[in-house]
Design a protein around this motif. Sequence first.
Motif, PDB file in Angstrom:
ATOM      1  N   ASN A 126      -3.552  38.351  21.777  1.00 18.91           N
ATOM      2  CA  ASN A 126      -3.062  38.922  23.022  1.00 18.91           C
ATOM      3  C   ASN A 126      -3.784  38.286  24.203  1.00 18.91           C
ATOM      4  OD1 ASN A 126      -2.113  40.646  25.090  1.00 18.91           O
ATOM      5  ND2 ASN A 126      -2.019  42.374  23.674  1.00 18.91           N
ATOM      6  N   ILE A 170      -3.179  39.142  27.508  1.00 26.73           N
ATOM      7  CA  ILE A 170      -3.096  39.978  28.722  1.00 26.73           C
ATOM      8  C   ILE A 170      -4.431  39.950  29.457  1.00 26.73           C
ATOM      9  CG2 ILE A 170      -3.016  42.382  29.493  1.00 26.73           C
ATOM     10  CD1 ILE A 170      -0.262  41.491  29.132  1.00 26.73           C
ATOM     11  N   HIS A 175       2.953  37.235  26.116  1.00 23.38           N
ATOM     12  CA  HIS A 175       1.503  37.406  26.225  1.00 23.38           C
ATOM     13  C   HIS A 175       0.806  37.375  24.865  1.00 23.38           C
ATOM     14  CE1 HIS A 175       1.869  41.686  25.043  1.00 23.38           C
ATOM     15  NE2 HIS A 175       2.962  41.659  25.780  1.00 23.38           N
ATOM     16  N   ASP A 201       1.141  45.535  26.002  1.00 26.07           N
ATOM     17  CA  ASP A 201       1.148  44.854  27.306  1.00 26.07           C
ATOM     18  C   ASP A 201       0.427  45.647  28.392  1.00 26.07           C
ATOM     19  OD1 ASP A 201       2.951  46.899  27.582  1.00 26.07           O
ATOM     20  OD2 ASP A 201       4.700  45.612  27.930  1.00 26.07           O
TER      21      ASP A 201
END
Length: 494
Positions: free
Chosen positions: A491, A493, A113, A394
Amino acid sequence: MRQHLLLYILLFLLISCNAKKQNNTAEIKEPAVSGQSGRELAATHCSRCHTFVPPQLLGKSNWKKVLPDMHERMGPILAKADWEKLERYFMDAAPDSFAAPIRKSKIRMGLKHFKYRETSFSHRPAMTSMVKILSDKRGIVYSDAKGKSNVLTFLKPDLSENYSMRLESTPIDFYEKGEELYLTMIGNGIFPTEARDGALQRLVKNNSGKGFKSGNVAVANLQRPVSMAYGDLNKDGFEDIVACEFGNETGELSWYENNGRGGYEKRPLREKPGAITAIIKDANQDGLMDIYVLMAQADEGVFLYINQGAGKFEEKRLLSFMPLNGSQYMELADFNKDGFDDILYVCGDNADKTPILKNYHGIYIFLNDGKSNFRQSYFYQMNGAYKAMVRDYDLDGDLDIAAISFFPDYLRYPGESFIYLKNKGNLKFEDFSFPEASKGRWMVMDAGDMDADGDIDLVLGSFVHFLPLGDKTGLGQKWMTYGPSVIVLENTIR
């Protein structure tokens, strides 16, 4: 009368100096032979300055470089015969050679991710001494430490150059406070020195509203400062400063009391070199802010300065480390969710007389029993580990770790220069890296929500003045020619 008075003064000084010389001559007479064994001498005298280092931790060739320096620092406290016994003890017990650590398992390649992004603007060769993610989608700021041509560069969110400004010293730490920026300036160069040419520099916004210009110096004459921490230590409503003046053979840890009028008054805490990380936090829940400090020179360890009120602090040693550890960084985080701050500790500095890969370099977690007693509960071996940042990357409710290495094993494990440790619960982690990890030599890192989407991004800064010892990979030349100053791991996510 004045002539007679001057004559008496000169005569007094001559007599005093002569007496001092005689006393000094008496002081430097060789001590008597102790009759102790080499092992006993080592245990007694080497532990005066730092945690004892077993001879088996270095090879004979390494001890040949280290022992003369130890002898010089120790001073005339041992008889020649005793020093020779001590030296023989180390040389006899040390192995002929020292094998490089072998990884137990292969690093997993690919960050599920995170998206790799490279800046369109870089200084080459990159000498990035600081990097910081700016809040509210304002991009990144980083510094380039080229002697007297230090440059502070602001990047837009798309990683193109916004503007750059020249500085007279090297920035190594960055702090935003309202409309002002505070830069910790290490001095003219980042290398070990006793010079007091470091400072805490204020930057203020230009009249145009775009960019910054140098303001006044908040704190001057600092001895190679490497980090600052900010907080109200005496509950007067003003933000004080803890300064880590690493220095070299001399240095200091101090807090600077804010007088409320733009100035600061120095309050020493520990008059020894090596302070490298400071964290201001209320450790015992008494309403007063305490100070956690990582010391990284000779007597390495973690210390807690417990706030007694009225500007007084009591020192408590929490952890001790060997000088071979090369302590680099620490953070506080509650890994086992018991409500108490644990310590994440990073060690791996190899810029010394023993630049060999060491199996005790890496990332440690020390759990807190609730009474500020800490025990080691996790270790991840990582050659040359330099920094690790704890976040829930995460967004699954537990704490992961992102780490960089400045002295990895580039020949066998190039992915080791960046490691992402995904938390699997109960202090078990899976390690990952990414294919472009060896594109730079990562010395600095920051974590933050760069795009304001609710997840934590990472930015890494490369410093290529130091090339890997005996480099057989060809990476050094690549970094010098077209290596990036900074890269972003965005990132994804959210």
